[in-house]
Enzyme design. Structure first.
Site, PDB file in Angstrom:
ATOM      1  CB  THR A  58      -0.869  -0.017   1.272  1.00 50.98           C
ATOM      2  OG1 THR A  58      -1.928  -0.930   1.061  1.00 50.98           O
ATOM      3  CG2 THR A  58      -1.453   1.346   1.625  1.00 50.98           C
ATOM      4  NE  ARG A 115     -10.204  -5.225   4.006  1.00 48.79           N
ATOM      5  CZ  ARG A 115      -9.072  -4.539   4.002  1.00 48.79           C
ATOM      6  NH1 ARG A 115      -8.685  -3.924   2.916  1.00 48.79           N
ATOM      7  NH2 ARG A 115      -8.325  -4.469   5.082  1.00 48.79           N
TER       8      ARG A 115
HETATM    9  N1  ASP Z   1      -3.939  -1.254   4.875  1.00 51.17           N
HETATM   10  C1  ASP Z   1      -4.306  -1.835   3.622  1.00 51.17           C
HETATM   11  C2  ASP Z   1      -5.717  -2.380   3.767  1.00 51.17           C
HETATM   12  O1  ASP Z   1      -6.026  -2.992   4.764  1.00 51.17           O
HETATM   13  C3  ASP Z   1      -3.408  -2.932   3.158  1.00 51.17           C
HETATM   14  C4  ASP Z   1      -1.930  -2.590   3.137  1.00 51.17           C
HETATM   15  O2  ASP Z   1      -1.460  -1.757   3.899  1.00 51.17           O
HETATM   16  O3  ASP Z   1      -1.207  -3.182   2.328  1.00 51.17           O
HETATM   17  O4  ASP Z   1      -6.478  -2.234   2.843  1.00 51.17           O
END
Ligand code: ASP
Length: 307
Positions: free
Chosen positions: A175, A203
């Site tokens: 992310t 989600r």
């Molecule tokens: N925080 C992000 C999510 O839960 C995932 C990530 O940080 O890679 O959508």
């Protein structure tokens, strides 16, 4: 003084062959933000431009590089917040928008709302003139198969079970996010993601939830990464704001939050970057790695580290 900090996700970071490209991408993203800030531009414009570079890179889990959900489709989330005006914008579960962070900025600038979701959020972005992105279906399918294979090699079946993400931190890395302080002392934050790989369709993670994955006020700006559900449950962004209000630096706030995240939800649950009004940087995570970098008017060149 100006300063910008970016992250490319907390996670396992086992594919070493990707590190040089990702490090370069982070350096480019810092330069894009610094270009705005050094010319006297706003922290908000800087974080958005930095995140766009990360979204366009195709090597991180956002924009062009977004990971597929459980049915092999792309659903992206993004959020931005301007600490000066305390205004925020976000989109969730958008599908064919090239730069979700720009869509989030448009929600902030052009609507009275904070969060738009799903089909209508995508339509809003396209209606406002943002470029669409038709994902390469074959590449996406291959990526999906690869993820499913990795998952099966662990001799497990997908369950809507967050403990699996802690067991397989490769399913939530990459992310992207940025926080910045501009020459006028204003802070801003932006976060963009394809979400947890193989997530249930529909989600929504922490990135577009203002006060969780993305937050900025006059004291501190925060962008998080990790298992979004835990970050939402702890209200990480608001918590950082409260810590800063009580006089903690971004460094101490970031460390306290990750300690809390670890004590409540265990290791491999997340990471964050934070920046306060004094230009103090906080970078903390409880995973094996987190790609990150920073650049300020006090440095001669940007610094990046992967993982
Ligand atoms: N925080 C992000 C999510 O839960 C995932 C990530 O940080 O890679 O959508």
């Amino acid at each position: 003084m100006w300063c910008i900090v970016v992250h490319g996700g907390a996670g396992l970071w086992s594919e070493k062959e990707k590190f040089p490209t990702i490090k370069n991408t982070i350096l480019k993203s810092l330069e894009a933000g610094a270009f705005i800030l050094s010319a006297g531009g706003s922290a908000l414009d800087a974080v958005v431009d930095s995140v766009m570079v990360l979204e366009d890179s195709g090597v991180l889990n956002a924009g062009v590089g977004a990971y597929p959900n459980l049915v092999g489709e792309i659903e992206m989330d993004a959020g931005v917040m301007d600490g000066k005006s305390l205004k925020a914008g976000a989109v969730a579960s958008v599908r064919n928008v090239k730069n979700p962070v720009l869509a989030a900025k448009l929600v902030l600038e052009r609507t009275d709302h904070v969060l738009l979701v799903g089909e209508w959020a995508s339509k809003f972005a396209l209606f406002m003139g943002l470029p669409s992105l038709n994902f390469d279906r074959n590449a996406n399918l291959l990526r999906y198969r690869d993820l499913v294979k990795k998952f099966e090699e662990g001799n497990t079946r997908y369950k809507s079970n967050l403990t699996l993400y802690k067991q397989y931190p490769e399913l939530f890395h990459e992310t992207v996010g940025a926080v910045a302080l501009d020459c006028e002392g204003n802070l801003a934050s932006a976060t963009s993601t394809g979400g947890l790989a193989l997530k249930l369709p529909g989600r929504v993670g922490d990135s577009p939830i203002i006060g969780a994955g993305t937050y900025a006020d006059r004291n501190i700006a925060v962008s998080t990464t990790g298992i979004g559900e835990y970050i939402i449950l702890l209200g990480v962004g608001i918590r950082a704001s409260q810590y800063a209000e009580n006089g903690l630096s971004a460094k101490d706030a970031a460390e306290n939050i990750i300690q809390l995240l670890t004590s409540r939800f265990g290791k491999n649950s997340g990471g964050l970057i934070a920046l306060d009004k004094n230009g103090v940087i906080g970078i903390s995570y409880n995973t094996p790695g987190m790609a990150r970098g920073y650049y300020s008017s006090r440095m001669s060149e940007p610094y990046a580290e992967v993982p």
